[in-house]
Design a protein around this motif. Structure first.
Motif, PDB file in Angstrom:
ATOM      1  N   ALA A 113       0.788  -1.218  -0.112  1.00 41.36           N
ATOM      2  CA  ALA A 113      -0.070   0.078  -0.101  1.00 41.36           C
ATOM      3  C   ALA A 113       0.887   1.302   0.030  1.00 41.36           C
ATOM      4  N   ALA A 114       1.963   1.342   0.750  1.00 41.24           N
ATOM      5  CA  ALA A 114       3.061   2.404   0.708  1.00 41.24           C
ATOM      6  C   ALA A 114       3.522   2.514  -0.549  1.00 41.24           C
ATOM      7  N   ARG A 115       3.962   1.460  -1.041  1.00 40.29           N
ATOM      8  CA  ARG A 115       4.537   1.534  -2.561  1.00 40.29           C
ATOM      9  C   ARG A 115       3.769   2.124  -3.400  1.00 40.29           C
ATOM     10  N   ASP A 116       2.398   1.843  -3.276  1.00 38.11           N
ATOM     11  CA  ASP A 116       1.460   2.356  -4.327  1.00 38.11           C
ATOM     12  C   ASP A 116       1.403   3.865  -4.247  1.00 38.11           C
ATOM     13  N   GLU A 117       1.758   4.529  -3.079  1.00 41.65           N
ATOM     14  CA  GLU A 117       1.728   5.869  -2.939  1.00 41.65           C
ATOM     15  C   GLU A 117       2.771   6.870  -3.599  1.00 41.65           C
TER      16      GLU A 117
ATOM     17  N   LEU B  46       9.343   6.571  -3.498  1.00 42.56           N
ATOM     18  CA  LEU B  46       9.887   5.566  -2.397  1.00 42.56           C
ATOM     19  C   LEU B  46      10.740   6.246  -1.643  1.00 42.56           C
ATOM     20  N   LYS B  47      11.545   7.382  -2.065  1.00 42.25           N
ATOM     21  CA  LYS B  47      12.793   7.937  -1.537  1.00 42.25           C
ATOM     22  C   LYS B  47      11.866   9.113  -0.325  1.00 42.25           C
ATOM     23  N   GLU B  48      10.940   9.300  -0.688  1.00 39.65           N
ATOM     24  CA  GLU B  48      10.112  10.318   0.320  1.00 39.65           C
ATOM     25  C   GLU B  48       9.088   9.995   1.027  1.00 39.65           C
ATOM     26  N   ASN B  49       8.792   8.343   0.828  1.00 38.38           N
ATOM     27  CA  ASN B  49       7.692   7.732   1.498  1.00 38.38           C
ATOM     28  C   ASN B  49       8.093   7.332   2.944  1.00 38.38           C
ATOM     29  N   GLY B  50       7.645   8.198   3.760  1.00 38.57           N
ATOM     30  CA  GLY B  50       7.788   7.486   5.303  1.00 38.57           C
ATOM     31  C   GLY B  50       7.274   6.158   5.663  1.00 38.57           C
ATOM     32  N   GLY B  51       5.786   6.201   5.180  1.00 44.12           N
ATOM     33  CA  GLY B  51       5.186   5.118   5.556  1.00 44.12           C
ATOM     34  C   GLY B  51       5.762   3.713   4.917  1.00 44.12           C
ATOM     35  N   TYR B  52       6.321   3.751   3.761  1.00 38.08           N
ATOM     36  CA  TYR B  52       7.097   2.731   3.160  1.00 38.08           C
ATOM     37  C   TYR B  52       8.239   2.302   3.992  1.00 38.08           C
ATOM     38  N   HIS B  53       9.026   3.130   4.245  1.00 38.80           N
ATOM     39  CA  HIS B  53      10.332   3.156   4.754  1.00 38.80           C
ATOM     40  C   HIS B  53      10.137   2.639   6.639  1.00 38.80           C
TER      41      HIS B  53
END
Length: 163
Positions: free
Chosen positions: A39-43, A46-53
């Protein structure tokens, strides 16, 4: 009961509790974290995706816990609580006198003391644990601390751990 070099001694209750935790982490836990990562990847970026990290970091911690539990359970020596005979062995709550101070702790694996955060735990492989393992109430044993200093330790009490 002698210490087993291949694995930690666990009560049957502790073993069952840890096996249940492992099953939860390997099944629903892995599924949930994979869904959160997807779900986070779909946002987007990825570099600035805090939820993914954050989800990836949580996944790493969960996989480390799974590996720890697998290793512990695979090698565990499961048995009843030791006899209340004053012998210092895994599964005993031990009170010692060292350098004029009394200390009480569990000898064994920290996983035995489920949720008992007040009780310190020493393994039989630790310097203190290996010094007292096999002694009996009333014995005085020599303990060499990690800093090289030696201390006499008197075994005051040794009773089976009760969860």
């Amino acid at each position: 009961m002698s210490s087993q070099p291949n694995g930690a001694w666990l009560t049957q209750d502790a073993y069952d509790r840890l096996a249940k935790e492992l099953a939860e982490l390997e099944g629903p836990g892995r599924t949930e974290i994979a869904e959160r990562i997807a779900a986070a990847r779909d946002e987007g970026d990825l570099k600035e995706n805090g939820g993914y990290h954050a989800a990836r970091e949580e996944q790493g911690k969960m996989e480390a816990r799974i590996a720890d539990l697998q290793r512990l359970l695979k090698n565990a020596v499961v048995g009843e609580a030791p006899k209340d005979d004053g012998v210092v062995e895994p599964g005993m709550v031990v009170t010692i006198s060292m350098a004029g101070k009394d200390r009480t702790f569990l000898l064994g694996n920290r996983e035995i003391a489920d949720g008992d955060d007040d009780l310190e735990v020493y393994s039989t492989e630790s310097p203190l644990g290996s010094s007292i393992h096999g002694s009996t109430v009333g014995d005085t044993v020599d303990y060499t601390a990690p800093n090289g200093k030696s201390f006499p330790i008197e075994i005051l009490k040794a009773t089976p751990y009760r969860a």
